[in-house]
Design an enzyme around this catalytic site. Structure first.
Site, PDB file in Angstrom:
ATOM      1  N   ASN A 111      -8.020  45.912  62.353  1.00  0.00           N
ATOM      2  CA  ASN A 111      -7.683  45.000  63.459  1.00  0.00           C
ATOM      3  C   ASN A 111      -8.879  44.835  64.388  1.00  0.00           C
ATOM      4  O   ASN A 111      -9.139  43.745  64.902  1.00  0.00           O
ATOM      5  CB  ASN A 111      -6.487  45.528  64.259  1.00  0.00           C
ATOM      6  CG  ASN A 111      -5.242  45.634  63.406  1.00  0.00           C
ATOM      7  OD1 ASN A 111      -5.259  45.217  62.234  1.00  0.00           O
ATOM      8  ND2 ASN A 111      -4.175  46.200  63.946  1.00  0.00           N
ATOM      9  N   HIS A 157     -12.288  -3.885  73.865  1.00  0.00           N
ATOM     10  CA  HIS A 157     -11.153  -4.361  73.061  1.00  0.00           C
ATOM     11  C   HIS A 157     -11.620  -4.956  71.727  1.00  0.00           C
ATOM     12  O   HIS A 157     -10.967  -5.840  71.180  1.00  0.00           O
ATOM     13  CB  HIS A 157     -10.330  -5.413  73.821  1.00  0.00           C
ATOM     14  CG  HIS A 157      -9.948  -5.019  75.206  1.00  0.00           C
ATOM     15  ND1 HIS A 157      -8.762  -4.386  75.511  1.00  0.00           N
ATOM     16  CD2 HIS A 157     -10.629  -5.123  76.379  1.00  0.00           C
ATOM     17  CE1 HIS A 157      -8.723  -4.154  76.813  1.00  0.00           C
ATOM     18  NE2 HIS A 157      -9.847  -4.573  77.363  1.00  0.00           N
ATOM     19  N   SER A 278     -19.517   0.125  43.602  1.00  0.00           N
ATOM     20  CA  SER A 278     -18.178   0.001  43.030  1.00  0.00           C
ATOM     21  C   SER A 278     -18.301  -0.037  41.522  1.00  0.00           C
ATOM     22  O   SER A 278     -19.227  -0.637  40.982  1.00  0.00           O
ATOM     23  CB  SER A 278     -17.530  -1.280  43.542  1.00  0.00           C
ATOM     24  OG  SER A 278     -16.515  -1.700  42.663  1.00  0.00           O
ATOM     25  N   LYS A 284     -21.025  -4.505  45.514  1.00  0.00           N
ATOM     26  CA  LYS A 284     -20.602  -3.671  46.628  1.00  0.00           C
ATOM     27  C   LYS A 284     -21.629  -2.602  47.018  1.00  0.00           C
ATOM     28  O   LYS A 284     -22.253  -1.994  46.159  1.00  0.00           O
ATOM     29  CB  LYS A 284     -19.284  -2.963  46.294  1.00  0.00           C
ATOM     30  CG  LYS A 284     -18.083  -3.869  46.160  1.00  0.00           C
ATOM     31  CD  LYS A 284     -17.737  -4.636  47.446  1.00  0.00           C
ATOM     32  CE  LYS A 284     -17.245  -3.764  48.562  1.00  0.00           C
ATOM     33  NZ  LYS A 284     -15.942  -3.176  48.246  1.00  0.00           N
ATOM     34  N   GLU A 291     -17.147   6.739  55.990  1.00  0.00           N
ATOM     35  CA  GLU A 291     -15.682   6.751  55.821  1.00  0.00           C
ATOM     36  C   GLU A 291     -15.169   8.181  55.705  1.00  0.00           C
ATOM     37  O   GLU A 291     -14.109   8.522  56.220  1.00  0.00           O
ATOM     38  CB  GLU A 291     -15.288   5.947  54.583  1.00  0.00           C
ATOM     39  CG  GLU A 291     -15.525   4.455  54.767  1.00  0.00           C
ATOM     40  CD  GLU A 291     -15.331   3.689  53.470  1.00  0.00           C
ATOM     41  OE1 GLU A 291     -14.500   2.786  53.447  1.00  0.00           O
ATOM     42  OE2 GLU A 291     -16.007   3.986  52.467  1.00  0.00           O
ATOM     43  N   GLN A 323      -4.306  36.444  60.221  1.00  0.00           N
ATOM     44  CA  GLN A 323      -5.244  36.292  59.096  1.00  0.00           C
ATOM     45  C   GLN A 323      -5.442  34.804  58.772  1.00  0.00           C
ATOM     46  O   GLN A 323      -6.478  34.408  58.258  1.00  0.00           O
ATOM     47  CB  GLN A 323      -4.665  37.023  57.872  1.00  0.00           C
ATOM     48  CG  GLN A 323      -5.378  36.746  56.564  1.00  0.00           C
ATOM     49  CD  GLN A 323      -4.917  37.707  55.481  1.00  0.00           C
ATOM     50  OE1 GLN A 323      -5.047  38.911  55.640  1.00  0.00           O
ATOM     51  NE2 GLN A 323      -4.396  37.189  54.389  1.00  0.00           N
TER      52      GLN A 323
HETATM   53  N1  ARG Z   1      -7.183  40.338  56.614  1.00  0.00           N
HETATM   54  C1  ARG Z   1      -6.731  40.735  57.885  1.00  0.00           C
HETATM   55  C2  ARG Z   1      -6.928  39.590  58.897  1.00  0.00           C
HETATM   56  O1  ARG Z   1      -7.674  38.734  58.643  1.00  0.00           O
HETATM   57  C3  ARG Z   1      -7.512  41.932  58.337  1.00  0.00           C
HETATM   58  C4  ARG Z   1      -6.773  42.813  59.252  1.00  0.00           C
HETATM   59  C5  ARG Z   1      -5.710  43.507  58.545  1.00  0.00           C
HETATM   60  N2  ARG Z   1      -5.039  44.430  59.374  1.00  0.00           N
HETATM   61  C6  ARG Z   1      -3.871  44.958  59.006  1.00  0.00           C
HETATM   62  N3  ARG Z   1      -3.354  45.785  59.834  1.00  0.00           N
HETATM   63  N4  ARG Z   1      -3.284  44.654  57.890  1.00  0.00           N
HETATM   64  O2  ARG Z   1      -6.306  39.546  59.924  1.00  0.00           O
END
Ligand code: ARG
Length: 429
Positions: A111, A157, A278, A284, A291, A323
């Site tokens: 995390n 416009h 084209s 063309k 685009e 994620q």
């Molecule tokens: N792949 C996860 C993400 O992008 C990484 C963190 C995962 N953490 C966990 N507690 N499963 O968020």
């Protein structure tokens, strides 16, 4: 299924379909570099805290550096059977140093890693986006300089309004893109890459103190609030917002250039090397690049909306939903950078079609404001009355299918006593 960073408490094997479904390695390998940086800070702290010997720290660091060299040289091959980039790097280190690798993840959480990596990615890519933007602005400026004295009809416009300098028309886009650069600068000032959240409650203080020492003078910080750090993805949303506004500017520019390169306008000649033909119609020359720039706007806005919606209502702190911020983020960065790169060269190849522009500039209504100026400033006619006079003059010209400059004195006088041949000849040449 390769080795995972978790699993001890589970009796049953992970369902293979589910394992495939939840993987992120197929895209988060793009964070490899940043994940290695995180590991390098972490092992320094582990060493300083006495949890790795100098020799152990060196061995892991060498293995990480080896992977980093591969990442930087483009030779990094992610193991797509892994769950994510954090696991992949852990496994690669294990391949190099054996059992010792088990100490790399000491008191660390993905995390914290993923927040760190994603913020770092945003930092780098927003910087490179600003550099590409500056190159694009330079090429707009050099086109403006090449056609310094050239006039074109200006529109509101999508109707002809007044004559303007082509350099000013381009300058409007340069300014908008300059504002995009400023938004990026502001983003970079506010972006703080943090390490030390743990899973949510913060890294142990005996490691946090070491991080602090190691990171003295660096851009990387200790999180002010670890709960916030692992649950915040505002920086992704901000980056996607900046890219959306920028994309809107590119799309408007693309739309204008498509329009101005049609036979109907014919003001611009687009560089052939960025156009396609084209398969059916040999005559063309299609503005496909422009685009696609216009068309990608849907994707870029969609990416922003997707992350905003994904984050809405998430309970604090980290949730796996998060994620799903990466694909939209990477997609927007890659699309916009690709557009900017090509557009800078595209602009250089644009040519003004003088003959068609001069024909358009013969439209007398473009000079209505010039006559207004004369009536108001020299004849002291009230603005609203002058507006009425010029309107009637244009209606007379249209109804009688006669150019304003050819209307005879008697008819002019009937429209308004303030009008005469002299002034008409002066304004309408
Ligand atoms: N792949 C996860 C993400 O992008 C990484 C963190 C995962 N953490 C966990 N507690 N499963 O968020």
């Amino acid at each position: 299924m390769t080795k995972k960073l978790w699993g001890g408490r589970f009796k049953k094997k992970t369902d293979p379909d589910f394992f495939e479904f939840q993987k992120s390695i197929q895209y988060d390998y793009k964070l490899a570099k940043y994940d290695i940086y995180h590991s390098q800070v972490h092992i320094k702290a582990l060493k300083a805290a006495g949890m790795l010997t100098l020799a152990e720290a060196k061995r892991i660091d060498t293995a990480l550096n080896h992977i980093l060299v591969q990442v930087l040289s483009g030779g990094f091959k992610p193991d797509l059977s892994c769950e994510d980039i954090h696991t992949d790097i852990q496994n690669k280190v294990e391949k190099a140093v054996g059992k010792l690798a088990a100490k790399l993840h000491t008191f660390r959480s993905r995390n914290d890693q993923v927040a760190f990596d994603t913020r770092y990615y945003c930092e780098d890519t927003m910087k490179s986006t600003a550099t590409l933007l500056k190159t694009l602005i330079l090429s707009l400026e050099s086109l403006a300089d090449k056609y310094k004295g050239s006039l074109i009809p200006g529109y509101t416009h999508t109707q002809r309004a007044q004559v303007v300098y082509f350099k000013d028309y381009l300058g409007a886009f340069s300014l908008m893109l300059g504002n995009d650069c400023q938004r990026i600068d502001k983003f970079l000032k506010g972006n703080s890459i943090c390490i030390g959240s743990g899973a949510l409650a913060g890294q142990y203080s005996f490691l946090l103190d070491k991080y602090k020492k190691i990171l003295k003078g660096s851009k990387i910080k200790i999180p002010e609030n670890s709960l916030e750090n692992v649950s915040n993805r505002d920086f992704v949303i901000e980056a996607l917002s900046i890219l959306s506004i920028l994309q809107m500017h590119l799309s408007r520019l693309a739309e204008d250039f498509i329009l101005y390169s049609t036979k109907e306008f014919n003001y611009l000649d687009l560089p052939e090397e960025f156009c396609t033909g084209s398969s059916l119609m040999p005559h063309k020359k299609n503005p496909d690049f422009l685009e696609l720039v216009r068309g990608y706007t849907g994707r870029i806005y969609g990416n922003l909306i997707s992350v905003l919606t994904m984050m809405k209502g998430l309970p604090l702190t980290y949730n796996r939903d998060m994620q799903l911020d990466k694909e939209p983020l990477f997609s927007s960065v890659e699309i916009v950078q690709g557009e900017l790169k090509i557009l800078a060269r595209f602009i250089k190849g644009i040519k003004l079609n003088k003959a068609a522009i001069d024909r358009a500039l013969e439209d007398e209504s473009l000079y209505a404001m010039k006559l207004m100026e004369y009536l108001v400033r020299e004849k002291k006619v009230a603005f609203k009355d002058a507006h009425d006079i010029v309107g009637k003059l244009i209606r007379y010209s249209e109804e009688n299918d006669r150019k304003i400059k050819d209307i005879e004195a008697g008819s002019l006088k009937k429209i308004s006593p303030h009008l005469d041949r002299k002034i008409i000849e002066r304004v309408f040449r």
